[in-house]
Write a protein that holds these residues in place. Structure first.
Motif, PDB file in Angstrom:
ATOM      1  N   ASP A   4      33.222  70.334 116.911  1.00 41.97           N
ATOM      2  CA  ASP A   4      32.360  69.609 117.404  1.00 41.97           C
ATOM      3  C   ASP A   4      32.765  68.331 117.395  1.00 41.97           C
ATOM      4  N   LEU A   5      33.349  68.118 115.404  1.00 44.78           N
ATOM      5  CA  LEU A   5      34.324  68.093 115.052  1.00 44.78           C
ATOM      6  C   LEU A   5      35.163  66.694 115.815  1.00 44.78           C
ATOM      7  N   HIS A   6      35.941  67.368 116.529  1.00 45.83           N
ATOM      8  CA  HIS A   6      36.556  66.744 117.513  1.00 45.83           C
ATOM      9  C   HIS A   6      35.966  65.630 117.853  1.00 45.83           C
ATOM     10  N   GLN A   7      35.106  66.432 118.901  1.00 48.04           N
ATOM     11  CA  GLN A   7      34.808  66.115 120.042  1.00 48.04           C
ATOM     12  C   GLN A   7      33.348  65.047 119.735  1.00 48.04           C
ATOM     13  N   ILE A   8      33.223  64.764 118.813  1.00 47.36           N
ATOM     14  CA  ILE A   8      32.802  63.798 117.924  1.00 47.36           C
ATOM     15  C   ILE A   8      33.395  62.506 117.738  1.00 47.36           C
ATOM     16  N   GLY A  45      40.119  59.915 107.755  1.00 49.36           N
ATOM     17  CA  GLY A  45      40.426  61.026 107.572  1.00 49.36           C
ATOM     18  C   GLY A  45      39.059  61.974 107.258  1.00 49.36           C
ATOM     19  N   VAL A  46      39.023  61.984 108.377  1.00 49.17           N
ATOM     20  CA  VAL A  46      36.705  63.747 108.156  1.00 49.17           C
ATOM     21  C   VAL A  46      37.604  64.987 107.750  1.00 49.17           C
ATOM     22  N   ARG A  47      36.812  65.550 106.562  1.00 49.61           N
ATOM     23  CA  ARG A  47      37.411  67.059 106.229  1.00 49.61           C
ATOM     24  C   ARG A  47      36.401  67.514 107.499  1.00 49.61           C
ATOM     25  N   ALA A  48      37.215  68.600 107.726  1.00 47.46           N
ATOM     26  CA  ALA A  48      36.508  69.550 109.312  1.00 47.46           C
ATOM     27  C   ALA A  48      35.573  70.534 108.292  1.00 47.46           C
ATOM     28  N   GLU A  49      36.147  70.981 107.091  1.00 50.83           N
ATOM     29  CA  GLU A  49      35.236  72.597 106.205  1.00 50.83           C
ATOM     30  C   GLU A  49      33.970  71.851 105.586  1.00 50.83           C
ATOM     31  N   THR A  50      34.350  69.935 104.928  1.00 53.48           N
ATOM     32  CA  THR A  50      33.058  69.569 104.604  1.00 53.48           C
ATOM     33  C   THR A  50      32.729  68.400 105.421  1.00 53.48           C
ATOM     34  N   GLU A 127      41.939  69.093 108.381  1.00 53.12           N
ATOM     35  CA  GLU A 127      42.433  70.950 108.236  1.00 53.12           C
ATOM     36  C   GLU A 127      42.272  71.388 107.354  1.00 53.12           C
ATOM     37  N   GLY A 128      42.490  72.722 106.616  1.00 56.31           N
ATOM     38  CA  GLY A 128      43.080  73.458 105.640  1.00 56.31           C
ATOM     39  C   GLY A 128      42.574  73.033 103.769  1.00 56.31           C
ATOM     40  N   SER A 129      42.864  73.140 103.509  1.00 56.73           N
ATOM     41  CA  SER A 129      43.054  72.660 101.927  1.00 56.73           C
ATOM     42  C   SER A 129      44.102  72.044 101.407  1.00 56.73           C
ATOM     43  N   PHE A 130      44.765  71.601 100.810  1.00 55.13           N
ATOM     44  CA  PHE A 130      45.593  70.653  99.642  1.00 55.13           C
ATOM     45  C   PHE A 130      44.977  70.128  98.308  1.00 55.13           C
ATOM     46  N   ASP A 131      46.216  69.984  97.960  1.00 58.98           N
ATOM     47  CA  ASP A 131      46.240  69.427  96.609  1.00 58.98           C
ATOM     48  C   ASP A 131      46.096  68.346  96.763  1.00 58.98           C
ATOM     49  N   ILE A 132      44.983  67.678  95.720  1.00 58.77           N
ATOM     50  CA  ILE A 132      44.638  66.192  95.947  1.00 58.77           C
ATOM     51  C   ILE A 132      45.549  66.132  94.777  1.00 58.77           C
ATOM     52  N   LYS A 133      45.882  64.774  95.430  1.00 57.43           N
ATOM     53  CA  LYS A 133      47.640  63.892  93.979  1.00 57.43           C
ATOM     54  C   LYS A 133      47.307  62.328  93.840  1.00 57.43           C
ATOM     55  N   PRO A 134      46.071  62.040  93.800  1.00 57.25           N
ATOM     56  CA  PRO A 134      46.597  60.617  93.210  1.00 57.25           C
ATOM     57  C   PRO A 134      47.540  59.356  93.202  1.00 57.25           C
ATOM     58  N   VAL A 142      40.063  59.524  94.536  1.00 60.67           N
ATOM     59  CA  VAL A 142      40.055  60.133  95.603  1.00 60.67           C
ATOM     60  C   VAL A 142      38.828  60.906  95.551  1.00 60.67           C
ATOM     61  N   PHE A 143      37.481  60.534  96.614  1.00 63.50           N
ATOM     62  CA  PHE A 143      36.298  61.294  95.986  1.00 63.50           C
ATOM     63  C   PHE A 143      36.002  61.714  97.862  1.00 63.50           C
ATOM     64  N   GLU A 144      34.861  62.356  98.702  1.00 68.14           N
ATOM     65  CA  GLU A 144      34.490  62.126  99.446  1.00 68.14           C
ATOM     66  C   GLU A 144      32.987  61.557 100.024  1.00 68.14           C
ATOM     67  N   VAL A 145      33.050  61.390 100.634  1.00 65.98           N
ATOM     68  CA  VAL A 145      31.120  60.985 101.469  1.00 65.98           C
ATOM     69  C   VAL A 145      30.796  62.277 103.008  1.00 65.98           C
ATOM     70  N   PRO A 146      29.900  62.754 102.342  1.00 63.59           N
ATOM     71  CA  PRO A 146      29.445  63.084 103.354  1.00 63.59           C
ATOM     72  C   PRO A 146      29.513  61.933 105.475  1.00 63.59           C
ATOM     73  N   PHE A 147      30.144  62.526 106.409  1.00 65.04           N
ATOM     74  CA  PHE A 147      30.555  62.073 107.826  1.00 65.04           C
ATOM     75  C   PHE A 147      29.534  61.632 108.124  1.00 65.04           C
ATOM     76  N   SER A 148      27.950  62.342 108.108  1.00 63.01           N
ATOM     77  CA  SER A 148      26.481  61.754 108.520  1.00 63.01           C
ATOM     78  C   SER A 148      26.039  60.107 108.238  1.00 63.01           C
TER      79      SER A 148
END
Length: 197
Positions: A4-8, A45-50, A127-134, A142-148
């Motif tokens: 859905d995210l890919h499509q949006i 970059g939009v994280r699929a999982e979150t 997609e997938g997890s990774f170690d965030i290394k600022p 490094v932080f995330e904000v809801p896509f919505s």
């Protein structure tokens, strides 16, 4: 969910956008003809999982834009084959994002900054997890904000401050302790307009 995210995002890229700039809310500012802008790119970059967008807080020790909220990104190097490569390289350097975790969907219209860059926003699903290394010395957080939240035009407003002797207007999208403004907010506002249209 990821599909859905890919499509949006893919659908958003097909809708009309238009170039933007740090000056487009300030019609009294006349930009010089024939100016040369340096090419740069940022990764939206939009994280699929979150279902969230990855952002950074720049180090307060930096000469340019200290402490500001930004996307991973920077100026294009001669070794970058295209602007998507620039965004991916910078994301690897700044936050430790492996290239294989990012699926690039396309490029939005460029944004001109007050610092003389023509910044191309590159849309990607992470997609997938990774170690965030600022990146030390450059990225404070490094932080995330809801896509919505970031794709709802109602969450953006126009504010102003005095800059170089005149009042300058710009978009802001405050989120919790983070004051998202300027070029970052303007590019996100452009994405929100595409998605909501």
């Amino acid at each position: 969910m990821a599909t859905d995210l890919h499509q949006i995002l893919s659908d958003a890229l097909t809708r009309p956008g238009g170039a933007s700039s740090d000056f487009d809310l300030n019609p009294d500012i006349v930009l010089p003809e024939g100016r040369t802008l340096k090419p740069a790119a940022v990764l939206i970059g939009v994280r699929a999982e979150t279902q969230s967008v990855i952002l950074t807080k720049r180090s307060s020790r930096l000469k340019h834009h200290p402490g500001q909220i930004a996307f991973p990104g920077g100026k294009q190097d001669e070794t970058d084959s295209n602007l998507a490569e620039t965004a991916l390289r910078e994301a690897k350097e700044e936050i430790g994002l492996p290239r294989e975790n990012a699926t690039v969907l396309g490029q939005m219209d460029a944004h001109e900054t007050v610092t003389g860059f023509q910044v191309s926003p590159i849309l990607a699903v992470i997609e997938g997890s990774f170690d965030i290394k600022p990146e030390q010395g450059e990225v404070e957080e490094v932080f995330e904000v809801p896509f919505s939240f970031l794709t709802d035009p109602k969450n953006f407003r126009v504010e102003s401050r005095r800059w170089q002797g005149r009042r300058r207007h710009f978009y802001v999208a405050p989120f919790g302790p983070y004051y998202i403004w300027g070029a970052t907010a303007r590019m996100l506002r452009g994405l929100a307009e595409r998605i909501s249209s």
